[in-house]
Enzyme design. Structure first.
Site, PDB file in Angstrom:
ATOM      1  N   GLU A 107       9.881   1.137  10.841  1.00 40.59           N
ATOM      2  CA  GLU A 107      10.941   2.120  10.670  1.00 40.59           C
ATOM      3  C   GLU A 107      10.247   3.471  10.813  1.00 40.59           C
ATOM      4  OE1 GLU A 107      12.845   4.830   9.667  1.00 40.59           O
ATOM      5  OE2 GLU A 107      12.945   4.175   7.587  1.00 40.59           O
ATOM      6  N   GLU A 148       9.839  15.476  15.975  1.00 42.34           N
ATOM      7  CA  GLU A 148      10.250  15.371  14.577  1.00 42.34           C
ATOM      8  C   GLU A 148       9.495  16.420  13.754  1.00 42.34           C
ATOM      9  OE1 GLU A 148       9.077  11.844  12.197  1.00 42.34           O
ATOM     10  OE2 GLU A 148      11.154  11.827  11.536  1.00 42.34           O
ATOM     11  N   CYS A 200      13.591  10.572   7.488  1.00 33.66           N
ATOM     12  CA  CYS A 200      13.452  10.081   8.856  1.00 33.66           C
ATOM     13  C   CYS A 200      14.761  10.182   9.641  1.00 33.66           C
ATOM     14  CB  CYS A 200      12.958   8.645   8.841  1.00 33.66           C
ATOM     15  SG  CYS A 200      13.792   7.639   7.625  1.00 33.66           S
ATOM     16  N   LYS A 230       0.847  -1.196   0.000  1.00 39.52           N
ATOM     17  CA  LYS A 230       0.000   0.000   0.000  1.00 39.52           C
ATOM     18  C   LYS A 230       0.885   1.249   0.000  1.00 39.52           C
ATOM     19  CE  LYS A 230      -1.785   2.793   2.834  1.00 39.52           C
ATOM     20  NZ  LYS A 230      -1.602   4.031   2.047  1.00 39.52           N
TER      21      LYS A 230
HETATM   22  P1  NAI Z   1       1.815   8.225   8.361  1.00 40.08           P
HETATM   23  O1  NAI Z   1       2.676   7.405   9.221  1.00 40.08           O
HETATM   24  O2  NAI Z   1       0.400   8.392   8.828  1.00 40.08           O
HETATM   25  O3  NAI Z   1       1.764   7.608   6.871  1.00 40.08           O
HETATM   26  C1  NAI Z   1       2.654   6.618   6.390  1.00 40.08           C
HETATM   27  C2  NAI Z   1       1.880   5.484   5.732  1.00 40.08           C
HETATM   28  O4  NAI Z   1       1.008   4.875   6.686  1.00 40.08           O
HETATM   29  C3  NAI Z   1       0.981   5.928   4.576  1.00 40.08           C
HETATM   30  O5  NAI Z   1       0.964   4.922   3.587  1.00 40.08           O
HETATM   31  C4  NAI Z   1      -0.383   6.006   5.231  1.00 40.08           C
HETATM   32  O6  NAI Z   1      -1.460   5.869   4.332  1.00 40.08           O
HETATM   33  C5  NAI Z   1      -0.333   4.827   6.191  1.00 40.08           C
HETATM   34  N1  NAI Z   1      -1.268   4.894   7.329  1.00 40.08           N
HETATM   35  C6  NAI Z   1      -1.769   6.004   7.941  1.00 40.08           C
HETATM   36  N2  NAI Z   1      -2.591   5.643   8.947  1.00 40.08           N
HETATM   37  C7  NAI Z   1      -2.619   4.293   8.978  1.00 40.08           C
HETATM   38  C8  NAI Z   1      -3.281   3.333   9.802  1.00 40.08           C
HETATM   39  N3  NAI Z   1      -4.084   3.696  10.784  1.00 40.08           N
HETATM   40  N4  NAI Z   1      -3.067   2.026   9.559  1.00 40.08           N
HETATM   41  C9  NAI Z   1      -2.236   1.620   8.583  1.00 40.08           C
HETATM   42  N5  NAI Z   1      -1.600   2.487   7.763  1.00 40.08           N
HETATM   43  C10 NAI Z   1      -1.782   3.803   7.952  1.00 40.08           C
HETATM   44  O7  NAI Z   1       2.509   9.639   8.151  1.00 40.08           O
HETATM   45  P2  NAI Z   1       1.918  11.025   7.563  1.00 40.08           P
HETATM   46  O8  NAI Z   1       0.611  11.352   8.192  1.00 40.08           O
HETATM   47  O9  NAI Z   1       1.974  10.953   6.090  1.00 40.08           O
HETATM   48  O10 NAI Z   1       3.022  12.061   8.088  1.00 40.08           O
HETATM   49  C11 NAI Z   1       2.984  12.534   9.413  1.00 40.08           C
HETATM   50  C12 NAI Z   1       4.344  12.627  10.035  1.00 40.08           C
HETATM   51  O11 NAI Z   1       4.900  11.336  10.114  1.00 40.08           O
HETATM   52  C13 NAI Z   1       5.380  13.424   9.271  1.00 40.08           C
HETATM   53  O12 NAI Z   1       5.308  14.781   9.539  1.00 40.08           O
HETATM   54  C14 NAI Z   1       6.659  12.798   9.774  1.00 40.08           C
HETATM   55  O13 NAI Z   1       7.024  13.385  11.002  1.00 40.08           O
HETATM   56  C15 NAI Z   1       6.297  11.356   9.992  1.00 40.08           C
HETATM   57  N6  NAI Z   1       6.708  10.502   8.849  1.00 40.08           N
HETATM   58  C16 NAI Z   1       7.849   9.763   8.960  1.00 40.08           C
HETATM   59  C17 NAI Z   1       8.297   9.016   7.890  1.00 40.08           C
HETATM   60  C18 NAI Z   1       9.543   8.205   7.981  1.00 40.08           C
HETATM   61  O14 NAI Z   1      10.219   8.013   6.966  1.00 40.08           O
HETATM   62  N7  NAI Z   1       9.893   7.657   9.115  1.00 40.08           N
HETATM   63  C19 NAI Z   1       7.588   9.013   6.602  1.00 40.08           C
HETATM   64  C20 NAI Z   1       6.362   9.765   6.605  1.00 40.08           C
HETATM   65  C21 NAI Z   1       5.983  10.493   7.698  1.00 40.08           C
END
Ligand code: NAI
Ligand code: MG
Length: 479
Positions: free
Chosen positions: A246, A381, A280, A171
């Site tokens: 991660e 972050e 990240c 996904k």
């Molecule tokens: P997110 O963690 O919500 O999204 C990442 C993935 O998880 C996307 O594919 C999203 O559709 C999916 N997702 C969201 N809610 C879910 C759930 N309940 N169950 C399963 N999958 C789910 O991150 P978002 O909202 O895009 O960004 C928010 C913050 O997260 C950013 O500002 C940043 O601080 C952090 N982040 C960190 C990343 C990393 O590389 N470690 C990457 C993206 C965001």
């Protein structure tokens, strides 16, 4: 979406839009996976796992992966263009580094497909038993990936899973589904059997949650925020599926007075500004030894201000926009909170609105000083191009400051003193340490976090192992 070897729409017929964050333009309508679509994809992955894929020889898995790597390379221009349009990253980075690196990642795991073995084990049980282990794939893997480096991170999950003999439902993030969908076409072209790879774009709360809760998924491999990581762990309890996470970071980057500043200045800037700080492992807390603080800060500020920010399609752009208006608001909110808590802007901090940039979410490289270690901007972050500079005097002090965070993804140290370098490498509570460099990665080297940056690793033999499970076999050979 790709389900069971076919490119199909969603059961509900619903679609969502994906945008170009540099211009605000809609790029495409994408099929939106709901629970029924995830059910179908998991069903297809299960059928393939029990059937055709379990019977596929390791050398055939290797050959398919090598073919996929070749196809990625052959389509590097198109994949890079899609990635730039959908995520905003600079074409120079996508074309010459990230997409080619993804192909190398696939090749690396292709090599592993024929080298996954159990062991024979000498036992001391009374009687006469021959014991050996089988290293078997865990089964159906749900890969949930973010938008900051969409193609590479998808490959980080997909390649070891397939090498190990698992099947996958991927996904992609709702902000960046396009390269994942193109990957689906390349998977078909490479000749993978139907159902081995399924790709379902959709939203986290719907498609992502359905995958995380699904009773027939054996493992979730996730990259994203710690909050979503926590909800995936909770959802995993239903069938006790395996989870690797991660998550985010607040990585320290430490500059000693003896560092080679010609390397450390661009090095510490790019440690955070790569991918507009949407990274990240970014070096977001920059600790600079007091003796060189003023000189370092002024050079860092000059360097940061010289970075070319612009539409990623422009070959001279070094930094693109933030991914969305939401992310822009989040980052701006942190900059505001920094100012309110008494930090001082050295450069950047205000949206770029000149010319073409007006329609995108462009934030320039931003450097703060007078940051207190307990300030929100030094603890949370930001996921934007923001560096917090904090002076230090003693090595013990900087170690304590560095580890004063709930995260533990990465850390960096710049010094020409070998004792200091190794002392810091040992003392940092993080899964990665870079000495006189930052953000260097390789398919063979494990990447992942300590503490709330998650558990499990991407890349290397460590990642592969997490897509396998071990079975002990006892054979009574006594007469
Ligand atoms: P997110 O963690 O919500 O999204 C990442 C993935 O998880 C996307 O594919 C999203 O559709 C999916 N997702 C969201 N809610 C879910 C759930 N309940 N169950 C399963 N999958 C789910 O991150 P978002 O909202 O895009 O960004 C928010 C913050 O997260 C950013 O500002 C940043 O601080 C952090 N982040 C960190 C990343 C990393 O590389 N470690 C990457 C993206 C965001
Ligand atoms: Mg997009």
């Amino acid at each position: 979406m790709l389900i069971d070897g076919e490119l199909v729409g969603s059961v509900s017929g619903k679609c969502f839009e994906t945008w170009n964050p540099a211009t605000g333009e809609v790029l495409a309508q994408v099929a939106e996976a709901g629970r029924e679509d995830i059910d179908r994809a998991v069903g297809a992955a299960r059928k393939a796992f029990q059937g055709v894929w379990r019977k596929t020889k390791p050398s055939d898995r290797q050959r398919l992966l090598l073919r996929l790597a070749d196809l990625i390379e052959r389509n590097v221009d198109e994949l890079a263009l899609l990635e730039v349009l959908d995520s905003g990253m600079p074409i120079s980075l996508a074309r010459s580094s990230l997409i080619p690196r993804a192909a190398e990642q696939v090749r690396y795991y292709a090599g592993w497909a024929t080298k996954i073995n159990g062991e024979t084990i000498d036992n001391s049980a009374p009687g006469d038993f021959f014991t050996y282990t089988l290293r078997e794939p865990v089964g159906v893997v749900g890969a949930i990936v973010p938008w900051n480096s969409p193609f590479v991170i998808a490959i980080w999950k997909l390649a070891p899973a397939l090498a190990a003999g698992c099947t996958v439902v991927l996904k992609p993030a709702e902000q960046t589904p396009l390269t994942a969908l193109r990957l689906g076409e390349l998977v078909l072209e490479a000749g993978f059997p139907s159902g081995v790879v399924n790709i379902c774009p959709g939203f986290g709360g719907e498609a992502g949650a359905a995958l995380a809760e699904h009773p027939d998924v054996d493992k979730i491999a996730f990259t994203g925020s710690y909050k979503t990581g926590q909800s995936i762990v909770r959802a995993s309890a239903s069938n006790l599926k395996r989870v690797s996470l991660e998550l985010g970071g607040k990585s320290p980057d430490i500059v000693f007075a003896d560092a080679d500043l010609d390397r450390a200045i661009p090095g510490t800037a790019w440690a955070m500004f790569r991918l507009s700080g949407q990274i990240c492992c970014g070096g977001s807390r920059l600790f600079v030894e007091q003796k060189i603080y003023d000189r370092f800060l002024s050079k860092l500020s000059d360097f940061s201000a010289s970075i070319k920010v612009g539409n990623g399609l422009n070959p001279t752009s070094e930094m693109g926009p933030l991914i969305s208006s939401e992310q822009f608001r989040r980052v701006s909110g942190y900059i505001q909170s920094g100012l309110e808590q008494g930090a001082k802007l050295v450069c950047g901090g205000e949206r770029l609105l000149t010319g073409d940039l007006r329609n995108g979410y462009f934030m320039p490289p931003t450097v703060f000083e007078h940051v207190k270690p307990h300030n929100k901007i030094a603890q949370e972050e930001i996921f934007g191009p923001v560096i917090c500079v904090i002076p230090f005097k003693e090595i013990d002090e900087v170690i304590a400051l560095s580890n004063n965070t709930t995260y533990g993804l990465a850390g960096g140290v710049w010094t020409q003193n070998v004792q200091k370098a190794h002392a810091i490498a040992k003392a940092l509570q993080s899964g990665v340490v870079w000495v006189n460099c930052f953000n260097v990665m390789d398919p063979a080297v494990p990447f992942g976090g300590y503490k709330m940056s998650g558990y499990g690793r991407d890349s290397g033999a460590d990642a592969l192992e997490q897509y396998t499970q071990v079975k002990a076999v006892w054979v009574n050979v006594g007469s």
